[in-house]
Design a protein around this motif. Structure first.
Motif, PDB file in Angstrom:
ATOM      1  N   LEU A 776     -56.181  -3.717  65.269  1.00  5.66           N
ATOM      2  CA  LEU A 776     -56.486  -4.618  66.385  1.00  5.66           C
ATOM      3  C   LEU A 776     -55.408  -5.685  66.557  1.00  5.66           C
ATOM      4  N   THR A 777     -55.000  -6.322  65.448  1.00  3.99           N
ATOM      5  CA  THR A 777     -54.031  -7.417  65.604  1.00  3.99           C
ATOM      6  C   THR A 777     -52.653  -6.896  66.001  1.00  3.99           C
ATOM      7  N   SER A 778     -52.308  -5.673  65.598  1.00  2.83           N
ATOM      8  CA  SER A 778     -51.037  -5.106  66.063  1.00  2.83           C
ATOM      9  C   SER A 778     -51.067  -4.948  67.577  1.00  2.83           C
ATOM     10  N   ALA A 779     -52.208  -4.455  68.069  1.00  4.27           N
ATOM     11  CA  ALA A 779     -52.343  -4.305  69.520  1.00  4.27           C
ATOM     12  C   ALA A 779     -52.239  -5.665  70.192  1.00  4.27           C
ATOM     13  N   ILE A 780     -52.883  -6.668  69.599  1.00  7.24           N
ATOM     14  CA  ILE A 780     -52.831  -8.021  70.163  1.00  7.24           C
ATOM     15  C   ILE A 780     -51.388  -8.506  70.221  1.00  7.24           C
ATOM     16  N   GLN A 781     -50.625  -8.221  69.159  1.00  4.90           N
ATOM     17  CA  GLN A 781     -49.221  -8.651  69.146  1.00  4.90           C
ATOM     18  C   GLN A 781     -48.410  -7.967  70.246  1.00  4.90           C
ATOM     19  N   ARG A 782     -48.730  -6.708  70.496  1.00  4.67           N
ATOM     20  CA  ARG A 782     -48.022  -6.025  71.590  1.00  4.67           C
ATOM     21  C   ARG A 782     -48.411  -6.615  72.947  1.00  4.67           C
ATOM     22  N   VAL A 783     -49.667  -6.994  73.073  1.00  2.00           N
ATOM     23  CA  VAL A 783     -50.104  -7.634  74.325  1.00  2.00           C
ATOM     24  C   VAL A 783     -49.353  -8.951  74.517  1.00  2.00           C
ATOM     25  N   LEU A 786     -45.973  -8.485  75.825  1.00  2.00           N
ATOM     26  CA  LEU A 786     -45.943  -8.231  77.272  1.00  2.00           C
ATOM     27  C   LEU A 786     -46.162  -9.511  78.071  1.00  2.00           C
ATOM     28  N   ASP A 787     -46.175 -10.646  77.346  1.00  5.90           N
ATOM     29  CA  ASP A 787     -46.364 -11.952  77.982  1.00  5.90           C
ATOM     30  C   ASP A 787     -47.775 -12.100  78.547  1.00  5.90           C
ATOM     31  N   LEU A 788     -48.742 -11.468  77.870  1.00  2.00           N
ATOM     32  CA  LEU A 788     -50.131 -11.559  78.348  1.00  2.00           C
ATOM     33  C   LEU A 788     -50.997 -12.391  77.402  1.00  2.00           C
ATOM     34  N   ALA A 789     -50.354 -13.215  76.562  1.00  2.00           N
ATOM     35  CA  ALA A 789     -51.124 -13.997  75.581  1.00  2.00           C
ATOM     36  C   ALA A 789     -52.213 -14.819  76.260  1.00  2.00           C
ATOM     37  N   LYS A 790     -51.949 -15.225  77.498  1.00  2.00           N
ATOM     38  CA  LYS A 790     -52.890 -16.144  78.159  1.00  2.00           C
ATOM     39  C   LYS A 790     -54.237 -15.508  78.450  1.00  2.00           C
ATOM     40  N   VAL A 791     -54.339 -14.167  78.436  1.00  2.00           N
ATOM     41  CA  VAL A 791     -55.644 -13.559  78.729  1.00  2.00           C
ATOM     42  C   VAL A 791     -56.492 -13.392  77.470  1.00  2.00           C
ATOM     43  N   LEU A 792     -55.886 -13.538  76.297  1.00  2.00           N
ATOM     44  CA  LEU A 792     -56.602 -13.249  75.056  1.00  2.00           C
ATOM     45  C   LEU A 792     -57.631 -14.326  74.752  1.00  2.00           C
ATOM     46  N   ARG A 793     -58.812 -13.923  74.326  1.00  2.00           N
ATOM     47  CA  ARG A 793     -59.839 -14.872  73.935  1.00  2.00           C
ATOM     48  C   ARG A 793     -60.221 -14.675  72.471  1.00  2.00           C
ATOM     49  N   TRP A 794     -61.120 -13.726  72.174  1.00  2.00           N
ATOM     50  CA  TRP A 794     -61.627 -13.607  70.811  1.00  2.00           C
ATOM     51  C   TRP A 794     -61.497 -12.185  70.264  1.00  2.00           C
ATOM     52  N   PRO A 795     -60.935 -12.036  69.079  1.00  2.00           N
ATOM     53  CA  PRO A 795     -60.978 -10.752  68.389  1.00  2.00           C
ATOM     54  C   PRO A 795     -62.290 -10.681  67.599  1.00  2.00           C
ATOM     55  N   ILE A 796     -63.029  -9.582  67.765  1.00  2.00           N
ATOM     56  CA  ILE A 796     -64.298  -9.460  67.047  1.00  2.00           C
ATOM     57  C   ILE A 796     -64.317  -8.144  66.278  1.00  2.00           C
ATOM     58  N   HIS A 797     -63.503  -8.076  65.245  1.00  2.00           N
ATOM     59  CA  HIS A 797     -63.447  -6.948  64.306  1.00  2.00           C
ATOM     60  C   HIS A 797     -62.992  -5.655  64.976  1.00  2.00           C
ATOM     61  N   ASP A 798     -63.841  -5.015  65.769  1.00  2.00           N
ATOM     62  CA  ASP A 798     -63.387  -3.778  66.404  1.00  2.00           C
ATOM     63  C   ASP A 798     -63.386  -3.911  67.921  1.00  2.00           C
ATOM     64  N   LEU A 800     -62.169  -6.666  71.437  1.00  2.00           N
ATOM     65  CA  LEU A 800     -61.335  -7.779  71.874  1.00  2.00           C
ATOM     66  C   LEU A 800     -61.896  -8.308  73.184  1.00  2.00           C
ATOM     67  N   LEU A 801     -62.132  -9.614  73.207  1.00  2.00           N
ATOM     68  CA  LEU A 801     -62.617 -10.247  74.432  1.00  2.00           C
ATOM     69  C   LEU A 801     -61.431 -10.888  75.134  1.00  2.00           C
ATOM     70  N   ILE A 802     -61.241 -10.547  76.420  1.00  2.00           N
ATOM     71  CA  ILE A 802     -60.180 -11.175  77.204  1.00  2.00           C
ATOM     72  C   ILE A 802     -60.769 -11.718  78.499  1.00  2.00           C
ATOM     73  N   GLU A 803     -59.979 -12.508  79.204  1.00  2.00           N
ATOM     74  CA  GLU A 803     -60.438 -13.082  80.472  1.00  2.00           C
ATOM     75  C   GLU A 803     -59.304 -12.908  81.480  1.00  2.00           C
ATOM     76  N   VAL A 804     -59.584 -12.206  82.586  1.00  2.00           N
ATOM     77  CA  VAL A 804     -58.527 -11.913  83.553  1.00  2.00           C
ATOM     78  C   VAL A 804     -58.930 -12.422  84.927  1.00  2.00           C
ATOM     79  N   SER A 805     -57.916 -12.712  85.728  1.00  2.00           N
ATOM     80  CA  SER A 805     -58.244 -13.273  87.037  1.00  2.00           C
ATOM     81  C   SER A 805     -58.436 -12.171  88.081  1.00  2.00           C
ATOM     82  N   ASN A 806     -57.370 -11.492  88.482  1.00  2.00           N
ATOM     83  CA  ASN A 806     -57.602 -10.484  89.506  1.00  2.00           C
ATOM     84  C   ASN A 806     -56.801  -9.222  89.216  1.00  2.00           C
TER      85      ASN A 806
END
Length: 849
Positions: A776-783, A786-798, A800-806
């Motif tokens: 999971l965290t490797s995937a998060i690092q790749r995200v 891609l300059d998408l850190a701003k959408v990341l919210r909470w990692p929950i073991h298996d 990932l919660l994110i928040e996106v606009s449109n």
DNA sequence: ACGATCTGCGCT
DNA sequence: AAAGCGCAGATCGT
């Protein structure tokens, strides 16, 4: 034959109470005297030290030093068994120790040991005249013990390790090896050159030397001293208010350091050092030092490396303070007790020790090819977790207040019923001196709403009875007793318990009892309210910031390699049951945004299949391992012609059919697969799911089917993993995490054979969990890349919660990164399920366009 | 009053 | 009687 006390042994405070008399054991040819505390029952009856349980533990440790027990000399500080094996802190400790001094004197004089190893505080006190084994262990002292000058290397008492501290087994092995080395080679305090009261010229020269060190590729260790290092005050926004810095110390090479007082004149020097082109500036617990430096306007040029985390990555199950760790990587004598008397020296030594430990830990990690995994999975992850924690999720306070009121009303109603169901004499009674003015002539009287009842105790004493607390195990157990119901015991500790499962059993067994169902209901609602609803009130009552968002602290400090969340913890928010939806409804997307949850499907099952090198199991896990096990069961019962073929194109059809036609069997298989892969037993299945498993035998049969068909290779993997963990005492994950296990197999005295020990199941759980986290965290690092850190919210073991606009392209991108093959796992990949909604409680399945 | 420890329970 | 994690409330010692 038990030894007889020598006739000269008189005036002993234990003479009447003490039993047995031990004499020294072993030849002592290696020059090491191991000094214990006092004999236990086994020792007293055999007349030899360390032959009981603690002796078994000591022998295993000695074996691992590759020396024979007989090469040591082994003795006790006190020679006969104290009452109840109580010596440390007992009224007779001092007298008994002083009395037995005569025997220690003789043993030391006869052996003339090169090194004495005090095992525990009593022996430490006898050798050095001070206690505090945890601070002093592992260090080398030169001391005069009973007229003989030698080295003293304190370590833990084996009985302490047996009492649930088995993670310290390896530390004790190390301490003994150090003692052996000291006996062979001797010990010299390393020379050092510290600049303790630098002039401007001294500091300038240090900076010049540091600059060339930076060019050579060395690292700079830094440590700050503050007046109250323990307490920190933070305001509502998490910024530190109180930060007085007394001095800052630096070191770029072992045995050298400078300490610079925090003055206006020196500030420029400190800033200059922290801007030199070092690869890393190293701290021991950077989370303490770095924010304090930054709050003073100091900027740190190079990357920050926290050596404490590096240590945690190397061996996660041990204490983390520098004084403990430095015993493994330096020859420095203990210095942590000098902070008050010699602050300049102390601070220099902190920086020096940080340098030496950093080099030692780095060398070990590099030797095991785990250093790059440390930089990737700890160092580079940390700022990402900090960013995620700071992003926050919006809380809908209107929904929260409505839910809170609903829970409150329900709880009040249940509590009233509880108070009615409990006899008055079971309420906590507190005596009062005077009769309350509102007392009526008739007793007892009270308030039905609050449950408070005035009463007279047995002695005719006035007092008040407060409401019965369903949250108090003590009071619930008193109720069980009063009703003549058997009080359930915890299976391991044998203590009385009021665990949910046990109360459910009592409720079933005594269907007429009104209290048990009420307790279950009240607990459920009470937990929900206090932990998950009250906690999300605005600050200062709850955790929610003035902008309406809740921010969390995400950490990888847990010893398992998993992630954790704090203040509040976003990872245990209810997901099942009727209260879960209204609870999750409080968590909402910002205006114009959507919350997106991306779940790895059957992640642990796929990982287990990978570890077991079982392609078929991996395919089954991706299709639905429970239904496929059910198909094996149905095939045995001739209700299906053959088990589902995981390679067949149409495999999904029979899986759906099984789910709908045999829902009960499907659930049973779910429990069997799940529990069995973690080492669970049929008995546990029956106890936890009495409705699904009518008998233990049924659970046994199903587990048997599982382990002989679908789970055959998984069974083999469990076996191999335990053997490996037992042999090397640790397991490594493919991502470089290591976890130590000291008691994988233990001697089962009933069955007279080696059996699964206390760490066996931990060992089985470690790899799937550690791998899950890194995927999971490797995937998060790749995200993030891609300059998408701003959408990341909470990692929950298996998941990932994110928040996106449109637009769906961000969701698509995150999903793609999560599903990318994992090189560390031979390009294994996992599929991801996506759900979207404006609140966490109302998410619907999402499909890519 | 306050901190340390125990118990119970939410999640994966 | 899979495990470890964090949190809340009760209890107990100071």
């Amino acid at each position: 034959m038990p030894n007889v006390k020598p006739s000269t042994c008189s005036g002993c405070p234990l003479y009447d109470k003490g039993r047995g008399f031990v004499t020294a054991d072993g030849t002592g040819t290696n020059g090491v005297l191991l000094l214990g505390e006092a004999p236990g029952a086994t020792e007293a009856s055999q007349g030899k030290p360390f032959v009981g349980d603690a002796g078994y533990q000591l022998n295993r440790t000695l074996e691992r030093t590759r020396m024979k027990r007989d090469d040591f000399r082994i003795f006790n500080t006190v020679n006969c068994q104290p009452p109840n094996n109580w010596l440390e802190g007992a009224p007779w400790e001092e007298d008994a120790t002083r009395h037995c001094d005569q025997y220690l004197y003789k043993v030391v004089a006869a052996m003339r040991p090169k090194v004495i190893v005090p095992l525990g505080n009593v022996a430490l006190d006898a050798c050095l005249g001070r206690k505090g084994i945890e601070a002093l262990r592992g260090y080398v002292y030169e001391a005069n013990v009973r007229g003989h000058t030698c080295y003293v290397v304190p370590t833990y008492h084996p009985a302490f390790i047996l009492r649930g501290q088995d993670n310290l087994t390896g530390v004790q092995i190390y301490d003994l090896q150090r003692a052996i080395r000291m006996a062979r080679d001797g010990y010299r305090q390393p020379p050092y050159s510290y600049v303790e009261n630098p002039s401007g010229g001294d500091t300038g020269r240090f900076i010049d030397a540091a600059r060339s060190a930076a060019d050579r590729g060395d690292w700079l260790a830094c440590d700050i001293e503050t007046p109250c290092s323990g307490s920190t005050l933070e305001d509502d926004y998490g910024e530190i208010i109180d930060t007085e810095i007394l001095r800052v110390s630096f070191s770029y090479a072992p045995h050298t350091a400078i300490t610079i007082p925090w003055t206006n004149r020196n500030l420029a020097y400190i800033q200059q050092l922290l801007q030199l082109p070092f690869e890393y500036v190293v701290f021991w617990n950077a989370d303490f030092d770095v924010p304090r430096l930054q709050s003073k306007g100091v900027t740190i040029g190079p990357k920050v490396l926290d050596a404490m985390w590096m240590w945690h990555h190397l061996q996660s199950d041990l204490p983390k303070h520098l004084g403990f760790v430095s015993t493994f990587f330096t020859e420095l004598p203990e210095w942590k007790s000098l902070s008050g008397a010699f602050p300049e020296f102390y601070s220099c030594r902190d920086a020096d020790a940080t340098t030496q430990c950093t080099l030692g830990i780095k060398a070990l990690l590099e030797r095991e090819h785990r250093f790059t995994s440390f930089t990737r999975h700890c160092l580079e992850l940390d700022p990402i977790l900090k960013t995620m924690g700071r992003s926050g999720v919006a809380i809908d306070q209107t929904k929260r207040l409505a839910f809170q009121a609903e829970l409150d009303n329900e709880l009040k109603a249940i509590d009233q019923s509880i108070q009615k169901a409990v006899p008055d004499n079971l309420r906590p009674f507190k005596s009062k001196r005077s009769v309350p003015s509102e007392a009526s002539p008739r007793l007892p009287f009270g308030d039905a709403d609050t449950g408070v009842v005035w009463d007279i105790s047995n002695e005719g004493e006035w007092g008040v009875r407060s409401p019965f607390l369903y949250t108090s195990p003590k009071q619930v157990i008193a109720y069980m007793r009063s009703q003549g119901h058997p009080v359930p015991r915890h299976h391991k500790t044998q203590k009385d318990t009021t665990a949910k499962l046990e109360i459910e059993r009592l409720a079933k067994h005594y269907p007429k009892d009104p209290l048990y169902p009420l307790i279950l209901k009240a607990r459920k609602i009470g937990t929900m309210k206090s932990t998950f609803v009250d906690a999300y009130a605005p600050k200062p009552e709850g955790h929610v910031d003035p902008d309406g968002r809740v921010r969390v602290t995400l950490t990888f400090a847990p010893s398992t390699g998993r992630l954790a969340g704090q203040d509040p913890n976003p990872m245990n928010i209810p997901k099942r049951g009727d209260l879960a939806k209204p609870c999750r409804d409080m968590f909402v997307a910002s205006p114009g945004c959507r919350l997106v949850e991306l779940d790895y499907k059957a992640m642990q099952a796929v990982i287990v299949g990978y570890l077991a090198r079982d392609e078929e199991f991996i395919k089954a896990a991706k299709l639905g391992v429970h239904a496929i096990l059910a198909s094996h069961v149905l095939a045995r019962q001739r209700l299906m012609p053959a088990p589902i073929n995981v390679d067949a194109e149409y495999a999904k059809l029979p899986i759906r059919a099984i789910k709908s036609q045999y829902p009960k069997l499907y659930d049973v298989c779910k429990h069997v697969v799940y529990l069995s892969s973690f080492g669970g037993t049929p008995y546990r299945m029956k106890v936890e799911y009495p409705d699904e498993f009518p008998s233990v035998k049924y659970a046994e049969e199903l587990q048997q089917i599982y382990f002989t068909t679908l789970g055959r290779k998984v069974r083999q993997w469990q076996h191999d993993t335990l053997q490996l963990a037992h042999r090397q005492c640790y397991l490594d994950s493919p991502f470089g995490h290591r976890h130590y296990f000291w008691n994988v197999f233990a001697w089962d005295s009933k069955r007279r054979q080696l059996a699964w020990g206390p760490n066996a199941k931990d060992a089985l759980a470690f790899l799937p969990q550690a791998i899950e986290r890194c995927v999971l965290t490797s995937a998060i690092q790749r995200v993030v890349a891609l300059d998408l850190a701003k959408v990341l919210r909470w990692p929950i073991h298996d998941s990932l919660l994110i928040e996106v606009s449109n637009g769906d392209d961000v969701i698509e991108a995150v999903k793609r990164e999560m599903e990318r093959p994992v090189p560390e796992l031979d390009d294994l990949s996992f599929s991801v399920e996506v759900s979207v909604g404006t609140s966490w409680g109302s998410m619907t399945e999402w499909r890519s366009a």
